[in-house]
Design a protein around this motif. Sequence first.
Motif, PDB file in Angstrom:
ATOM      1  N   CYS A  83       0.817  -1.215   0.000  1.00 17.05           N
ATOM      2  CA  CYS A  83       0.000   0.000   0.000  1.00 17.05           C
ATOM      3  C   CYS A  83       0.849   1.263   0.000  1.00 17.05           C
ATOM      4  O   CYS A  83       0.312   2.371  -0.142  1.00 17.05           O
ATOM      5  CB  CYS A  83      -0.945   0.003   1.189  1.00 17.05           C
ATOM      6  N   ALA A  84       2.159   1.124   0.210  1.00 14.20           N
ATOM      7  CA  ALA A  84       3.059   2.272   0.128  1.00 14.20           C
ATOM      8  C   ALA A  84       3.305   2.609  -1.343  1.00 14.20           C
ATOM      9  O   ALA A  84       2.995   1.833  -2.247  1.00 14.20           O
ATOM     10  CB  ALA A  84       4.369   1.970   0.846  1.00 14.20           C
ATOM     11  N   LEU A 117      -1.331  -5.916  -4.331  1.00 12.39           N
ATOM     12  CA  LEU A 117      -0.282  -6.850  -4.725  1.00 12.39           C
ATOM     13  C   LEU A 117      -0.334  -7.119  -6.224  1.00 12.39           C
ATOM     14  O   LEU A 117       0.698  -7.083  -6.915  1.00 12.39           O
ATOM     15  CB  LEU A 117      -0.430  -8.163  -3.946  1.00 12.39           C
ATOM     16  N   VAL A 118      -1.522  -7.380  -6.760  1.00  7.13           N
ATOM     17  CA  VAL A 118      -1.670  -7.660  -8.194  1.00  7.13           C
ATOM     18  C   VAL A 118      -1.275  -6.444  -9.012  1.00  7.13           C
ATOM     19  O   VAL A 118      -0.586  -6.561 -10.037  1.00  7.13           O
ATOM     20  CB  VAL A 118      -3.109  -8.099  -8.511  1.00  7.13           C
ATOM     21  N   GLU A 119      -1.692  -5.246  -8.569  1.00 11.12           N
ATOM     22  CA  GLU A 119      -1.328  -4.028  -9.289  1.00 11.12           C
ATOM     23  C   GLU A 119       0.175  -3.820  -9.294  1.00 11.12           C
ATOM     24  O   GLU A 119       0.739  -3.297 -10.273  1.00 11.12           O
ATOM     25  CB  GLU A 119      -2.018  -2.826  -8.659  1.00 11.12           C
ATOM     26  N   LEU A 120       0.834  -4.252  -8.240  1.00  9.33           N
ATOM     27  CA  LEU A 120       2.272  -4.016  -8.100  1.00  9.33           C
ATOM     28  C   LEU A 120       3.106  -5.010  -8.891  1.00  9.33           C
ATOM     29  O   LEU A 120       4.037  -4.624  -9.604  1.00  9.33           O
ATOM     30  CB  LEU A 120       2.645  -4.077  -6.613  1.00  9.33           C
ATOM     31  N   LEU A 152      -4.899   5.879 -13.531  1.00 11.22           N
ATOM     32  CA  LEU A 152      -4.530   5.185 -14.764  1.00 11.22           C
ATOM     33  C   LEU A 152      -4.586   3.668 -14.620  1.00 11.22           C
ATOM     34  O   LEU A 152      -4.600   2.951 -15.623  1.00 11.22           O
ATOM     35  CB  LEU A 152      -3.142   5.631 -15.227  1.00 11.22           C
ATOM     36  N   LEU A 153      -4.617   3.168 -13.381  1.00  7.33           N
ATOM     37  CA  LEU A 153      -4.818   1.739 -13.169  1.00  7.33           C
ATOM     38  C   LEU A 153      -6.285   1.344 -13.304  1.00  7.33           C
ATOM     39  O   LEU A 153      -6.604   0.163 -13.400  1.00  7.33           O
ATOM     40  CB  LEU A 153      -4.310   1.343 -11.770  1.00  7.33           C
TER      41      LEU A 153
END
Length: 260
Positions: free
Chosen positions: A120-121, A151-154, A219-220
């Motif tokens: 989340c950072a 997590l998936v976005e990262l 943008l995500l």
Amino acid sequence: MAGTVRVETPEPGIARVVFDHPERLNALSNAMWDALREIIAALDADETLRCVILTGAGERAFGVGADISEFEQNRGDVERARAYAARTHGALAALQSCRHPVIAAIRGLCVGGGLELACCADLRICGEGARFGIPVKRLGLVVALDEMRPLVELVGPANALQIVLEGEIFPAGEALRMGLVNRVVPDAELAEAALASARRIAEGAPLVARWHKRFVRRLLDPRPLTEAERDESFACFGTEDYRIGYRAFLAKETPVFVGR
């Protein structure tokens, strides 16, 4: 000892939020989850703040998330698990929505809910000895959708599935390969590396940092951008910080931004 979440101010404009429960690898008790949510909300409202560093006390762990000793109380059945999720998801959401840039400085274990917090950072810097993972397959529980999304976005779906399906604890080099962390530094240099990154952020125009955070998150989202959202890209040109910045550049001076 129940542990605490405390706030330090290493330099003006920079706050360090510390999970202080080292005897339990900085596991977060119920009171600590609540305190974290309240602390982040207060920091979010602080107009003088420029950057937040998130870290764990001691040398052994950034954090391991939920305190397993409280599982029967918090997750003894479906209804209790729902209530507990409202508490933990509130803290995660506060971190994600914080206006100020957030850096996770990771030493030692960063697993389970600790890894969810780090995701989340905005930036993650870890020591060479850091270790990561979400071994919930051994506990018979899932990573909830709201916890899985960062997590998936990262790291993308393939890496996220590797983390949760294999349930392995992996080293800093693998975390860097996945894109889970931005950089790896010697353990002894972690605190200074995180502070140096925070200084670089704090030197910039704070409104710009906040806009950039919002732009990346937007943008995500797969929805088409609206004209109003596109137009927000030009709002910076009406700020005092823009005038301060370009005039300082022309004068070859260091700008001192005021956040408006």
